[in-house]
Design a protein around this motif. Structure first.
Motif, PDB file in Angstrom:
ATOM      1  N   ARG A   1       1.057  -0.779  -0.244  1.00  0.00           N
ATOM      2  CA  ARG A   1       0.015  -0.029   0.237  1.00  0.00           C
ATOM      3  C   ARG A   1       0.853   1.101  -0.280  1.00  0.00           C
ATOM      4  NH1 ARG A   1      -3.164  -3.041   4.013  1.00  0.00           N
ATOM      5  NH2 ARG A   1      -2.125  -1.324   5.736  1.00  0.00           N
ATOM      6  N   VAL A   2       1.796   1.541   1.105  1.00  0.00           N
ATOM      7  CA  VAL A   2       2.896   2.147   0.852  1.00  0.00           C
ATOM      8  C   VAL A   2       3.266   2.173  -0.389  1.00  0.00           C
ATOM      9  CG1 VAL A   2       5.278   3.156   1.797  1.00  0.00           C
ATOM     10  CG2 VAL A   2       3.587   2.028   3.314  1.00  0.00           C
ATOM     11  N   ASN A   3       3.796   1.235  -0.917  1.00  0.00           N
ATOM     12  CA  ASN A   3       4.309   2.350  -2.478  1.00  0.00           C
ATOM     13  C   ASN A   3       3.793   1.893  -3.452  1.00  0.00           C
ATOM     14  OD1 ASN A   3       7.352   1.135  -1.533  1.00  0.00           O
ATOM     15  ND2 ASN A   3       6.970  -0.986  -1.775  1.00  0.00           N
ATOM     16  N   GLU A   4       2.181   1.799  -3.390  1.00  0.00           N
ATOM     17  CA  GLU A   4       1.228   2.467  -4.175  1.00  0.00           C
ATOM     18  C   GLU A   4       1.132   3.726  -4.404  1.00  0.00           C
ATOM     19  OE1 GLU A   4      -2.307   0.745  -2.963  1.00  0.00           O
ATOM     20  OE2 GLU A   4      -2.087  -0.327  -3.750  1.00  0.00           O
ATOM     21  N   THR A   5       1.577   4.946  -3.283  1.00  0.00           N
ATOM     22  CA  THR A   5       1.624   6.198  -3.798  1.00  0.00           C
ATOM     23  C   THR A   5       3.114   6.385  -3.066  1.00  0.00           C
ATOM     24  OG1 THR A   5       0.852   6.477  -0.921  1.00  0.00           O
ATOM     25  CG2 THR A   5      -0.857   6.832  -2.888  1.00  0.00           C
ATOM     26  N   ALA A   6       4.118   5.626  -2.834  1.00  0.00           N
ATOM     27  CA  ALA A   6       5.464   6.676  -2.658  1.00  0.00           C
ATOM     28  C   ALA A   6       6.109   6.739  -3.613  1.00  0.00           C
ATOM     29  CB  ALA A   6       6.015   5.594  -1.746  1.00  0.00           C
ATOM     30  N   VAL A   7       6.896   8.441  -3.462  1.00  0.00           N
ATOM     31  CA  VAL A   7       7.701   8.772  -4.692  1.00  0.00           C
ATOM     32  C   VAL A   7       8.644   7.840  -5.429  1.00  0.00           C
ATOM     33  CG1 VAL A   7       9.499   9.947  -5.639  1.00  0.00           C
ATOM     34  CG2 VAL A   7       6.923  10.959  -4.157  1.00  0.00           C
ATOM     35  N   ARG A   8       9.062   6.985  -3.677  1.00  0.00           N
ATOM     36  CA  ARG A   8      10.547   6.149  -3.420  1.00  0.00           C
ATOM     37  C   ARG A   8      10.146   4.411  -2.747  1.00  0.00           C
ATOM     38  NH1 ARG A   8      15.471   6.005  -4.468  1.00  0.00           N
ATOM     39  NH2 ARG A   8      16.482   4.158  -3.198  1.00  0.00           N
ATOM     40  N   ARG A   9       9.628   3.751  -3.919  1.00  0.00           N
ATOM     41  CA  ARG A   9       9.663   2.338  -3.235  1.00  0.00           C
ATOM     42  C   ARG A   9      10.573   1.669  -2.224  1.00  0.00           C
ATOM     43  NH1 ARG A   9       6.721  -0.837  -6.653  1.00  0.00           N
ATOM     44  NH2 ARG A   9       7.366  -2.857  -5.507  1.00  0.00           N
ATOM     45  N   VAL A  10       9.687   1.679  -0.975  1.00  0.00           N
ATOM     46  CA  VAL A  10      10.915   0.734   0.572  1.00  0.00           C
ATOM     47  C   VAL A  10      10.553  -0.760   0.082  1.00  0.00           C
ATOM     48  CG1 VAL A  10       9.718   3.025   1.393  1.00  0.00           C
ATOM     49  CG2 VAL A  10       8.682   1.448   1.374  1.00  0.00           C
ATOM     50  N   SER A  11      11.339  -1.217   0.642  1.00  0.00           N
ATOM     51  CA  SER A  11      11.622  -2.787   0.609  1.00  0.00           C
ATOM     52  C   SER A  11      11.519  -2.757   1.948  1.00  0.00           C
ATOM     53  CB  SER A  11      13.339  -3.026   0.646  1.00  0.00           C
ATOM     54  OG  SER A  11      13.996  -2.536   1.678  1.00  0.00           O
ATOM     55  N   VAL A  12      11.933  -4.213   2.083  1.00  0.00           N
ATOM     56  CA  VAL A  12      11.273  -4.832   4.044  1.00  0.00           C
ATOM     57  C   VAL A  12      12.525  -5.030   4.604  1.00  0.00           C
ATOM     58  CG1 VAL A  12      11.334  -7.254   4.962  1.00  0.00           C
ATOM     59  CG2 VAL A  12       9.750  -6.945   2.219  1.00  0.00           C
ATOM     60  N   ASN A  13      13.528  -4.380   3.983  1.00  0.00           N
ATOM     61  CA  ASN A  13      14.212  -3.985   5.250  1.00  0.00           C
ATOM     62  C   ASN A  13      14.610  -2.736   5.475  1.00  0.00           C
ATOM     63  OD1 ASN A  13      17.426  -5.323   5.797  1.00  0.00           O
ATOM     64  ND2 ASN A  13      18.396  -3.363   4.562  1.00  0.00           N
ATOM     65  N   ASP A  14      14.604  -1.581   5.183  1.00  0.00           N
ATOM     66  CA  ASP A  14      13.773  -0.561   5.275  1.00  0.00           C
ATOM     67  C   ASP A  14      13.452  -0.654   6.335  1.00  0.00           C
ATOM     68  OD1 ASP A  14      15.216   0.714   2.827  1.00  0.00           O
ATOM     69  OD2 ASP A  14      13.477   0.710   2.048  1.00  0.00           O
ATOM     70  N   PHE A  15      11.969  -0.814   6.827  1.00  0.00           N
ATOM     71  CA  PHE A  15      11.311  -1.464   7.629  1.00  0.00           C
ATOM     72  C   PHE A  15      11.882  -2.026   9.024  1.00  0.00           C
ATOM     73  CE2 PHE A  15       7.498  -1.298   4.535  1.00  0.00           C
ATOM     74  CZ  PHE A  15       6.401  -0.380   5.459  1.00  0.00           C
ATOM     75  N   VAL A  16      13.439  -3.201   8.401  1.00  0.00           N
ATOM     76  CA  VAL A  16      13.352  -4.097   9.852  1.00  0.00           C
ATOM     77  C   VAL A  16      13.974  -3.140  10.092  1.00  0.00           C
ATOM     78  CG1 VAL A  16      15.707  -5.712   9.417  1.00  0.00           C
ATOM     79  CG2 VAL A  16      13.207  -5.698   8.059  1.00  0.00           C
ATOM     80  N   LEU A  17      15.135  -2.375   9.982  1.00  0.00           N
ATOM     81  CA  LEU A  17      15.771  -1.113   9.938  1.00  0.00           C
ATOM     82  C   LEU A  17      14.784  -0.052  11.432  1.00  0.00           C
ATOM     83  CD1 LEU A  17      18.050  -0.161   6.957  1.00  0.00           C
ATOM     84  CD2 LEU A  17      18.981  -1.227   9.020  1.00  0.00           C
ATOM     85  N   LYS A  18      13.846  -0.086  10.615  1.00  0.00           N
ATOM     86  CA  LYS A  18      13.210   1.029  11.607  1.00  0.00           C
ATOM     87  C   LYS A  18      12.748   0.175  12.428  1.00  0.00           C
ATOM     88  CE  LYS A  18      11.998   4.888  11.369  1.00  0.00           C
ATOM     89  NZ  LYS A  18      12.051   5.698  11.864  1.00  0.00           N
ATOM     90  N   ALA A  19      12.310  -1.781  12.516  1.00  0.00           N
ATOM     91  CA  ALA A  19      11.909  -1.935  13.511  1.00  0.00           C
ATOM     92  C   ALA A  19      13.285  -1.745  14.439  1.00  0.00           C
ATOM     93  CB  ALA A  19      11.213  -3.375  13.403  1.00  0.00           C
ATOM     94  N   ALA A  20      14.081  -2.272  13.914  1.00  0.00           N
ATOM     95  CA  ALA A  20      15.402  -2.434  14.831  1.00  0.00           C
ATOM     96  C   ALA A  20      15.875  -0.714  15.789  1.00  0.00           C
ATOM     97  CB  ALA A  20      16.110  -2.569  13.983  1.00  0.00           C
TER      98      ALA A  20
END
Length: 426
Positions: free
Chosen positions: A245-264
């Motif tokens: 859903r985020v990547n449907e409107t995001a200017v730049r596609r985010v990866s699973v690893n980006d979520f991992v870094l934020k969660a860490a």
């Protein structure tokens, strides 16, 4: 007063480095924050940014020359100062060095002219430009520079050209060895036979500086740091749906690893005891979350550091990771981008690896190894069997800094955020 600039410790534990390229010459005015040189360590080429301003009075080392960390490499002078002030500053520091041959390649009109040896390897009748460092590495590997084609500016032979040649040579030697081991009806050969009776062909690939550094550093880590490991299986169906859903409107596609870094990062804020490093006679605890990201580069691995991840929006984390990875592979990281961090993330999920354990990079006290998200059977709280997408993560921790309970609290905090990904965006 003349000021001596010394070789920095661009990576923790680095004993020496080489000036790959000077970005200034004699007489140049250097502003604070400007790029002074590109420094090559065993693991990366980093930009050395000037922390002070002044006029370049004397370059003390040549491009490609190995220098111990802390040794003088350049002297800056103020207006009106010259050789007398430079010599006095060097003498006061107990330094007895001379200007490096060819260091005054861009001398000012008032500076004495110094003969500049051309940084070339001549193979008649072609003039081949090559850095001194590459020339030395080629000599150590017994490589004729005339065999190489330069891919750098103006056909300059750069390190990647030499490494590519060595890879091709190793492959060719391996093929030759295998062919030589095959008997010919016309000329029977006595093959080399292993203890098991099999014909064996092999080639010894020389170690480059990066591979030696990785070997030394990880051997030191594994032999001196008391590692222990905790593993968790994280259900990531909601995270994958949110990412879509985020990547449907995001200017730049985010990866699973980006979520991992934020969660860490969020877990390190929740469990601040885990945001610490071993400091020999103390444990240093940080109030900001800086996380190193493992990036595969030609011939090895490097770990640029993301700053203040907990307070940085997901989209900015994604952009920063992509930028750091791109410049890491191009050898354009700056010194400060490889320093610091209390924690690291290494993700091999994109290679299909289900799970693995990573080795700590001291003084960091934790590293999270992230495996692939895979469909697996799971049993929910109501004992109902179903299929879910599961990602296995393994925390490697330094037992000098983290006890088992603290590490377990951190891993549980990380897992909660991965399985409830909206909390990562809040």
């Amino acid at each position: 007063m003349a000021e001596i600039i010394r070789m920095p410790e661009v990576l923790a534990g680095t004993a020496e480095a080489a000036v790959q390229t000077w970005n200034v010459g004699m007489g140049d005015v250097l502003a604070q924050g400007a790029k002074l040189a590109e420094i090559e360590t065993e693991k990366a080429v980093v930009e050395y940014i000037a922390e002070t301003s002044g006029t370049v009075g004397r370059l003390l080392v040549a491009e490609g020359q190995n220098v111990a960390v802390g040794e003088p490499i350049v002297v800056l002078v103020a207006e009106g100062e010259g050789d007398a002030e430079i010599d006095a500053a060097l003498a006061a520091a107990g330094v007895t060095v001379s200007p490096a041959p060819g260091a005054a390649a861009t001398a000012s009109p008032t500076a004495p002219e110094v003969p500049v040896p051309a940084p070339v390897s001549v193979v008649a009748p072609v003039r081949r430009f090559v850095s001194p460092l590459v020339r030395r590495l080629a000599q150590e590997s017994d490589v004729d520079l005339g065999s190489l084609t330069g891919s750098g500016p103006h056909g300059r032979i750069v390190r990647r050209d030499l490494e590519k040649y060595l890879e091709l040579r190793a492959a060719e030697l391996s093929r030759s060895a295998q062919e030589a081991a095959m008997p010919s009806p016309a000329a029977p050969l006595d093959p080399v036979v292993s203890a098991s009776g099999d014909n064996v062909g092999y080639v010894d690939v020389p170690l480059d500086r990066m591979r030696k550094a990785i070997a030394n550093r990880l051997t030191l880590s594994k032999s001196t740091v008391p590692h222990f490991y905790l593993t968790a299986d994280c259900r990531v169906d909601e995270l994958l749906a949110l990412r879509a859903r985020v990547n449907e409107t995001a200017v730049r596609r985010v990866s699973v690893n980006d979520f991992v870094l934020k969660a860490a990062a969020a877990a390190l804020v929740e469990v601040p005891e885990a945001n610490s490093i071993w400091n020999t006679d103390s444990i240093r605890r940080f109030d900001r979350v800086d996380i190193a990201v493992a990036v595969a580069v030609d011939g090895g691995l490097t770990t640029p550091v993301l700053r203040d991840v907990a307070r940085t929006p997901l989209s900015e984390v994604s952009a920063s990771v992509a930028d750091l990875a791109e410049r890491a592979r191009a050898g354009k990281l700056r010194q400060h981008e490889l320093e610091g961090g209390s924690f690291a993330v290494s993700n091999l999920g994109m290679y299909g690896t289900a799970s693995f354990s990573a080795i700590l990079n001291p003084p960091q006290a934790g590293i999270l190894a992230v495996g692939a998200a895979q469909k697996r059977p799971v049993v929910d709280a109501e004992d109902v069997l179903s299929v879910a997408t599961v990602m296995t993560v393994t925390l490697s921790a330094d037992h000098r800094v983290l006890d088992g309970a603290v590490a377990a609290q951190w891993l549980a905090a990380f897992q909660r955020r991965i399985e409830n990904p909206l909390s990562i965006l809040i």
